[in-house]
Design a protein around this motif. Structure first.
Motif, short mmCIF file in Angstrom:
data_model
loop_
_atom_site.label_atom_id
_atom_site.label_comp_id
_atom_site.label_asym_id
_atom_site.label_seq_id
_atom_site.Cartn_x
_atom_site.Cartn_y
_atom_site.Cartn_z
N ARG A 25 79.38 -17.24 16.68
CA ARG A 25 79.80 -17.27 15.27
C ARG A 25 78.65 -16.77 14.38
N ASP A 26 77.72 -17.65 14.04
CA ASP A 26 76.70 -17.24 13.08
C ASP A 26 75.77 -16.18 13.66
N LYS A 187 72.89 -27.87 5.55
CA LYS A 187 73.23 -26.47 5.77
C LYS A 187 72.29 -25.59 4.96
N MET A 189 71.67 -22.30 4.64
CA MET A 189 72.25 -21.01 5.02
C MET A 189 71.34 -19.83 4.71
N HIS A 216 71.00 -27.09 10.15
CA HIS A 216 71.35 -25.68 10.36
C HIS A 216 70.41 -24.85 9.49
N HIS A 218 68.25 -20.71 9.16
CA HIS A 218 68.14 -19.32 9.60
C HIS A 218 66.66 -18.95 9.68
N GLN A 252 69.87 -17.58 13.86
CA GLN A 252 69.16 -18.83 14.17
C GLN A 252 68.00 -18.53 15.13
MN MN Z 1 74.45 -19.96 8.72
#
Ligand code: MN
Length: 626
Positions: A25-26, A187, A189, A216, A218, A252
């Motif tokens: 997904r990500d 999150k 992001m 979560h 990045h 990630q």
């Molecule tokens: Mn993300």
């Protein structure tokens, strides 16, 4: 002693750190513009299932839209097919609260049924967030997830502004727990959370919250491994990683790195390292097939900490600017984004707020005047239709967008009537048969235009289209070539769409052609005389797809950017006042109003709904009344 037992309670848990794999997904959303196909997931799925992950994120976010928009793939089928080969590890999806996997608020009946069907098809954990951290927008999806037997992971978006601090985040987490979250997700992001801030935030959350905490982030600034290590020291329960060959940069951090760091310690996740190596090798090869979707903006970029713009958004902005042939304005747009964000009350830059802010900032730069053109989404946002941000909204900008209308103060979705029944009728009508499949109806309710194209294409696979080509029927096709077709060159298929045609000049006539969605200008030298049939269409009311007059008059209505006409708001002969809305244009996934500059009468309309248009063309002619 009371004191030491208290301390014992607060000690970080010593259970293994749980890992969620984001590759499906990500990972590919961050590196490959969400283009990874099911056929490239299936061969490795079983191994991912056995490697030792606690969760696999494989659905939600942009994957749904991308599957139908670009891949001719049914997202529901992807969920079912992966479940068959990955029965052991719980599946997780990213759900944008009331926006589900789309860009606007859907009615409660759509939210409820979507979650029902997701659970039925194999989804286990729903990571649910709202772009503005407005928890009213999570109510329905929380309730539905509990009702249909999914696990709720309540998420808040981490961002940095003078209105965001740890007290606010801990407060949000407490409310998410009270609403029934089985776990809480921080999150991040954009990858803004630094290691020491993570230690602080996670420590405070562990004190205040009794359900597991997931983090979560990045790796855009290359801090993420350190951030995870400090979060683990503070007792975080779970982290998100991607397989190394799909990790790092805007994705990630790599699972292998974190697994090695924890190896042999009290919180060792005990991965099967040889399986991880096989998975990494597999994706190293697969990634090459998708090289055309890699962008210059997915590597390490510490500037994210200055601009606070998520990596995905940077590459989106770059693509939008390239389409407008204005890539050289990138720096101006990057400078404008924080200003728009401030005007908007500091929303976290996450979908859909990132698109709304990013597109408005782009327009502010390209039109040379801030808020000269305001997208419909900006108006809706400033009306309160997306919810309430943490900071105050700039009232002058708000007034410019919504005039004297009062912004709404309640839960936005309370204004929406049920949508499913209407969607089912519309879809059945459009496809000329009764649609019984509720998943198809949901797909249509979420993305009506894209879904219709998808269903039509699904019914008539591309192969069949080309097989039909030699038939007489096709030979007698109109003189003008089809405006959308596929071209196969050296075994690679390109999707070609003629966007518009300019006026002929030296060197030929410029054609604006989209090749796999990228706008290219191509000079075409015709060997035939200009076709009279085509020229004749200029005067027609709804025809005019190909050739439109050049701008010459104050009353000539034009688009500020290349895009598609989605609505025509005037009729021939209609009287209009300066500033009245004439057309709605969709560009960069956003809709904008196009106004007339003068009072007058609509004398000609050169466009039809669905036409692609460019800034140098006259779309509608308004002339003063005589
Ligand atoms: Mn993300």
């Amino acid at each position: 002693m009371a004191d030491s037992s208290k301390k014992e309670e607060l000690k970080p848990s010593l259970s293994p750190v749980q890992f969620m794999d984001t590759t499906l997904r990500d990972g590919h959303q961050s590196h490959l513009a969400t283009r990874l196909k099911l056929e490239d997931m299936l061969p490795i799925a079983e191994k991912i299932d056995q490697a030792g992950y606690a969760f696999i994120e494989m659905w939600g976010g942009a994957t749904f839209d991308s599957a139908i928009r670009y891949l001719n793939e049914d997202p529901w089928e992807r969920l079912r097919e992966l479940k068959k080969v990955m029965p052991n590890t719980p599946f997780q999806m990213l759900l944008r609260g009331q926006n589900l996997v789309g860009y606007r608020h859907y009615a409660d009946d759509v939210v409820e049924r979507f979650i029902d069907r997701a659970v039925s098809n194999g989804m286990n954990v729903f990571r649910i967030f709202d772009a503005l951290n407005d928890l009213r927008n999570l109510k329905t999806s929380f309730r539905a997830t509990m009702k249909y037997g999914g696990k709720v992971q309540g998420a808040f978006c981490y961002t940095v502004s003078r209105f965001h601090n740890n007290d606010l985040f801990v407060g949000l987490a407490k409310r998410l727990e009270d609403m029934g979250s089985d776990s809480i997700c921080v999150k991040d992001m954009a990858g803004l959370l630094s290691p020491y801030d993570a230690f602080d935030l996670i420590s405070k959350l562990k004190e205040a919250i009794s359900v597991p905490i997931h983090l979560h982030t990045h790796d855009t600034s290359a801090m993420a491994v350190a951030t995870y290590v400090k979060a683990i020291e503070a007792g975080v329960d779970a982290i998100d990683t991607a397989i190394s060959s799909m990790a790092s940069g805007t994705s990630q951090p790599p699972v292998e790195t974190l697994a090695r760091i924890l190896e042999g310690g009290a919180r060792d996740p005990e991965f099967d390292m040889s399986l991880l190596t096989e998975i990494a090798d597999y994706f190293k090869e697969v990634r090459k097939k998708y090289h055309e979707f890699e962008s210059d903006y997915t590597g390490v970029d510490p500037r994210v900490l200055t601009y606070q713009i998520p990596g995905g958004m940077t590459s989106n902005l770059a693509r939008q600017l390239a389409e407008q042939q204005a890539l050289h304005r990138m720096q101006d747009v990057l400078d404008e984004v924080p200003k728009v964000r401030e005007d908007f009350g500091f929303p976290p830059l996450v979908t859909p707020a990132s698109q709304i802010v990013g597109t408005q900032a782009t327009l502010n730069v390209l039109t040379g005047e801030r808020y000269k053109v305001i997208t419909s989404e900006t108006s809706n946002y400033l009306k309160g239709l997306y919810g309430k941000p943490a900071g105050p909204i700039n009232e002058a900008v708000q007034k410019k967008a919504i005039g004297d209308d009062a912004p709404i103060t309640g839960r936005p979705a309370d204004l929406l009537n049920p949508e499913l029944e209407g969607a089912e009728k519309e879809l059945s009508k459009a496809l000329g048969k009764k649609i019984e499949n509720i998943e198809d109806v949901l797909t249509y309710a979420l993305f009506p235009k894209v879904a219709l194209e998808f269903f039509n294409q699904k019914d008539q696979p591309l192969v069949k289209k080309s097989e039909k080509a030699p038939q007489v029927e096709e030979v007698q096709a109109p003189l003008i070539a089809p405006s959308e077709f596929n071209v196969k060159v050296h075994g690679e298929t390109f999707e070609v769409k003629v966007g518009g045609v300019g006026h002929p000049g030296e060197g030929g006539r410029p054609y604006f052609i989209y090749v796999d969605g990228q706008l290219e200008e191509v000079m075409v030298e015709s060997l035939l005389e200009v076709m009279p049939a085509a020229e004749g269409r200029i005067e027609s009311h709804a025809g005019g797809r190909s050739i439109r007059p050049k701008v010459a008059d104050d009353g000539d209505v034009t688009t500020p950017m290349p895009g598609a006409v989605v609505d025509i708001r005037v009729k021939l002969g209609e009287k209009v006042k300066a500033g009245a809305v004439v057309l709605i244009i969709e560009a960069m996934k956003m809709q904008s109003e196009v106004h007339t500059a003068i009072d007058g009468v609509v004398q000609a309309i050169h466009v039809a709904e669905g036409d692609r248009v460019n800034p140098d063309e006259v779309l509608v002619e308004v002339r003063p009344e005589v």
